[in-house]
Design a protein around this motif. Structure first.
Motif, PDB file in Angstrom:
ATOM      1  N   ARG A  84       0.837  -1.202   0.000  1.00  0.00           N
ATOM      2  CA  ARG A  84       0.000   0.000   0.000  1.00  0.00           C
ATOM      3  C   ARG A  84       0.876   1.258   0.000  1.00  0.00           C
ATOM      4  N   THR A  85       2.037   1.167   0.620  1.00  0.00           N
ATOM      5  CA  THR A  85       2.957   2.301   0.652  1.00  0.00           C
ATOM      6  C   THR A  85       3.673   2.478  -0.681  1.00  0.00           C
ATOM      7  N   ASN A  86       4.125   1.372  -1.257  1.00  0.00           N
ATOM      8  CA  ASN A  86       4.935   1.439  -2.472  1.00  0.00           C
ATOM      9  C   ASN A  86       4.120   1.527  -3.753  1.00  0.00           C
ATOM     10  N   LEU A  87       2.855   1.093  -3.706  1.00  0.00           N
ATOM     11  CA  LEU A  87       1.991   1.100  -4.900  1.00  0.00           C
ATOM     12  C   LEU A  87       0.688   1.843  -4.594  1.00  0.00           C
ATOM     13  N   PRO A  88       0.768   3.098  -4.164  1.00  0.00           N
ATOM     14  CA  PRO A  88      -0.433   3.812  -3.701  1.00  0.00           C
ATOM     15  C   PRO A  88      -1.498   3.996  -4.774  1.00  0.00           C
ATOM     16  N   HIS A  89      -1.110   4.032  -6.058  1.00  0.00           N
ATOM     17  CA  HIS A  89      -2.088   4.270  -7.118  1.00  0.00           C
ATOM     18  C   HIS A  89      -3.080   3.120  -7.266  1.00  0.00           C
ATOM     19  N   PHE A  90      -2.721   1.922  -6.797  1.00  0.00           N
ATOM     20  CA  PHE A  90      -3.661   0.809  -6.841  1.00  0.00           C
ATOM     21  C   PHE A  90      -4.777   0.969  -5.812  1.00  0.00           C
ATOM     22  N   PHE A  91      -4.551   1.791  -4.800  1.00  0.00           N
ATOM     23  CA  PHE A  91      -5.466   1.896  -3.661  1.00  0.00           C
ATOM     24  C   PHE A  91      -6.192   3.235  -3.588  1.00  0.00           C
ATOM     25  N   GLU A  92      -6.156   4.012  -4.663  1.00  0.00           N
ATOM     26  CA  GLU A  92      -6.712   5.368  -4.636  1.00  0.00           C
ATOM     27  C   GLU A  92      -8.230   5.396  -4.611  1.00  0.00           C
ATOM     28  N   LYS A  93      -8.899   4.411  -5.210  1.00  0.00           N
ATOM     29  CA  LYS A  93     -10.350   4.431  -5.357  1.00  0.00           C
ATOM     30  C   LYS A  93     -11.016   3.636  -4.246  1.00  0.00           C
ATOM     31  N   CYS A  94     -12.284   3.965  -3.982  1.00  0.00           N
ATOM     32  CA  CYS A  94     -12.986   3.261  -2.910  1.00  0.00           C
ATOM     33  C   CYS A  94     -14.461   3.009  -3.208  1.00  0.00           C
ATOM     34  N   ASN A  95     -15.017   3.639  -4.248  1.00  0.00           N
ATOM     35  CA  ASN A  95     -16.444   3.503  -4.550  1.00  0.00           C
ATOM     36  C   ASN A  95     -16.610   3.038  -5.997  1.00  0.00           C
ATOM     37  N   VAL A  96     -16.982   1.787  -6.184  1.00  0.00           N
ATOM     38  CA  VAL A  96     -17.058   1.206  -7.524  1.00  0.00           C
ATOM     39  C   VAL A  96     -18.068   1.925  -8.401  1.00  0.00           C
ATOM     40  N   LYS A  97     -19.241   2.201  -7.864  1.00  0.00           N
ATOM     41  CA  LYS A  97     -20.293   2.827  -8.662  1.00  0.00           C
ATOM     42  C   LYS A  97     -19.882   4.211  -9.145  1.00  0.00           C
ATOM     43  N   ARG A  98     -19.243   4.971  -8.286  1.00  0.00           N
ATOM     44  CA  ARG A  98     -18.839   6.331  -8.641  1.00  0.00           C
ATOM     45  C   ARG A  98     -17.547   6.364  -9.463  1.00  0.00           C
ATOM     46  N   ASP A  99     -16.586   5.527  -9.113  1.00  0.00           N
ATOM     47  CA  ASP A  99     -15.254   5.621  -9.710  1.00  0.00           C
ATOM     48  C   ASP A  99     -15.095   4.848 -11.012  1.00  0.00           C
ATOM     49  N   PHE A 100     -15.934   3.821 -11.230  1.00  0.00           N
ATOM     50  CA  PHE A 100     -15.787   3.002 -12.453  1.00  0.00           C
ATOM     51  C   PHE A 100     -17.133   2.810 -13.158  1.00  0.00           C
ATOM     52  N   PRO A 101     -17.787   3.884 -13.548  1.00  0.00           N
ATOM     53  CA  PRO A 101     -19.133   3.754 -14.117  1.00  0.00           C
ATOM     54  C   PRO A 101     -19.178   3.023 -15.454  1.00  0.00           C
ATOM     55  N   LYS A 102     -18.074   3.006 -16.198  1.00  0.00           N
ATOM     56  CA  LYS A 102     -18.091   2.380 -17.522  1.00  0.00           C
ATOM     57  C   LYS A 102     -17.111   1.214 -17.654  1.00  0.00           C
ATOM     58  N   LEU A 103     -16.565   0.762 -16.542  1.00  0.00           N
ATOM     59  CA  LEU A 103     -15.566  -0.307 -16.610  1.00  0.00           C
ATOM     60  C   LEU A 103     -16.142  -1.573 -17.239  1.00  0.00           C
ATOM     61  N   HIS A 104     -17.412  -1.869 -16.982  1.00  0.00           N
ATOM     62  CA  HIS A 104     -18.022  -3.089 -17.502  1.00  0.00           C
ATOM     63  C   HIS A 104     -18.043  -3.138 -19.025  1.00  0.00           C
ATOM     64  N   GLU A 105     -17.881  -1.984 -19.675  1.00  0.00           N
ATOM     65  CA  GLU A 105     -17.880  -1.955 -21.140  1.00  0.00           C
ATOM     66  C   GLU A 105     -16.594  -2.545 -21.708  1.00  0.00           C
ATOM     67  N   THR A 106     -15.573  -2.650 -20.887  1.00  0.00           N
ATOM     68  CA  THR A 106     -14.298  -3.207 -21.346  1.00  0.00           C
ATOM     69  C   THR A 106     -13.808  -4.381 -20.491  1.00  0.00           C
ATOM     70  N   TYR A 107     -14.227  -4.406 -19.213  1.00  0.00           N
ATOM     71  CA  TYR A 107     -13.687  -5.423 -18.312  1.00  0.00           C
ATOM     72  C   TYR A 107     -14.679  -5.695 -17.183  1.00  0.00           C
ATOM     73  N   ILE A 108     -14.859  -6.978 -16.878  1.00  0.00           N
ATOM     74  CA  ILE A 108     -15.734  -7.391 -15.779  1.00  0.00           C
ATOM     75  C   ILE A 108     -14.988  -8.419 -14.935  1.00  0.00           C
ATOM     76  N   SER A 109     -15.045  -8.255 -13.613  1.00  0.00           N
ATOM     77  CA  SER A 109     -14.482  -9.288 -12.736  1.00  0.00           C
ATOM     78  C   SER A 109     -15.402  -9.494 -11.549  1.00  0.00           C
ATOM     79  N   VAL A 110     -15.649 -10.759 -11.214  1.00  0.00           N
ATOM     80  CA  VAL A 110     -16.541 -11.098 -10.104  1.00  0.00           C
ATOM     81  C   VAL A 110     -16.045 -12.361  -9.411  1.00  0.00           C
ATOM     82  N   HIS A 111     -16.357 -12.467  -8.132  1.00  0.00           N
ATOM     83  CA  HIS A 111     -16.316 -13.746  -7.430  1.00  0.00           C
ATOM     84  C   HIS A 111     -17.739 -14.273  -7.427  1.00  0.00           C
ATOM     85  N   MET A 112     -17.910 -15.524  -7.784  1.00  0.00           N
ATOM     86  CA  MET A 112     -19.249 -16.092  -7.780  1.00  0.00           C
ATOM     87  C   MET A 112     -19.735 -16.244  -6.343  1.00  0.00           C
TER      88      MET A 112
END
Length: 313
Positions: A84-112
């Motif tokens: 988390r200290t060395n790769l802070p850009h991976f941890f910048e977001k916290c709200n999927v609905k607000r931060d990635f509104p169009k991600l599903h158009e290119t990429y989807i990931s789920v745990h069943m």
């Protein structure tokens, strides 16, 4: 269905808790509670940890991911805090609905939501567009971090079967847009930071270039995981490795469509409770100026602490 730590979204088998703890040799009464307490006590003594108040459910999952080894759990907690200290850009977001509104158009990931009978979960990552951009890769990594934080608090599985669906993407274009160092970092984050156990990797693709991609990936993973990679040309072949009834409908299964399951995850990950938790976990970093510089650092990657033997009567 058994519910752990307030999550009604993930389903568990009736004896998941009992069986998973047994695999870790922590099935005796109070054994897991004592193990968590030992890990908590060690955390309090780490001067370089910025955050020291971890949810006991999270610490329990860490111990499960190390098959009951408290010493390995110490290493895992330290590694993720360091990442988390060395790769802070991976941890910048916290709200999927607000931060990635169009991600599903290119990429989807789920745990069943449903588990296999042997207490493993199925994870599906599907590229839904012919081409990707560096920004999409970053959003995919950030989304996966939010999802991973949820799983490390709520899931009680032994590992996961990974389905990587590349049937709709141009592999050459994907490789041209991929930052291989960032990809290596995110794999390390999943395997060594979050500690997800990989039972099998099933790559769906008809492209001859998929083997070029896999040859790039294999140096970043253990030989054991590399041996568990299977390249499949169709969804019917998946049923040899994972139960058909647990797959989304477009994969020949009995569950909802992949997009519907993704939409359910969007709502769950965007809840006020999980957004607050994700923000709190962003503080779980290290201050390297306070890391102890003793011999134990060499032996345990900077994780000196009190070593105790777990004993339950």
């Amino acid at each position: 269905m058994t519910i752990f730590y307030g999550s009604e979204f993930l389903e568990h088998n009736p004896k998941s808790l009992e069986n998973v703890r047994k695999k870790c040799n922590l099935e005796k009464p109070l054994a897991m509670e004592q193990a968590i307490s030992i890990l908590e006590e060690w955390i309090q003594k780490q001067d370089h940890f910025v955050k020291k108040d971890f949810h006991r459910g999270y610490l329990e999952r860490v111990i499960i991911s190390t098959k009951g080894s408290i010493e390995k759990a110490k290493t895992r907690v330290d590694k993720l805090c360091t990442m988390r200290t060395n790769l802070p850009h991976f941890f910048e977001k916290c709200n999927v609905k607000r931060d990635f509104p169009k991600l599903h158009e290119t990429y989807i990931s789920v745990h069943m939501p449903k588990m296999t009978e042997d207490n493993n979960r199925i994870y599906i990552a599907k590229v839904t567009a012919k081409s990707l951009t560096p920004d999409v890769f970053l959003e995919a990594y950030q989304h996966s971090v939010i999802l991973s934080e949820y799983m490390k608090l709520h899931d009680y599985s032994q590992g996961c079967h990974v389905i990587a669906d590349f049937r709709d993407v141009n592999i050459m274009e994907m490789l041209s847009q991929m930052n291989i160092i960032e990809f290596r970092n995110v794999i390390t984050l999943y395997l060594e930071g979050y500690g997800f156990g990989v039972k099998g990797v099933y790559v769906l693709s008809t492209s001859k270039l998929i083997h070029t991609f896999l040859n790039m990936v294999k140096p970043f993973i253990s030989a054991k995981i590399a041996e568990r990679i299977r390249v499949l040309k169709d969804v019917e072949s998946l049923q040899v490795y994972v139960p058909k009834r647990l797959l989304p409908e477009e994969y020949g299964g009995s569950q909802k469509s992949l997009l519907d399951i993704y939409d359910d995850w969007v709502e769950e990950l965007s809840s006020e409770k999980h957004v607050t938790y994700t923000k709190e976990m962003r503080l779980a970093r290290t201050n390297e100026a306070f890391r102890r510089k003793d011999k134990c650092q060499e032996d345990y990657m900077g994780m000196p602490g009190t070593f105790k033997i777990l004993s339950i009567d």
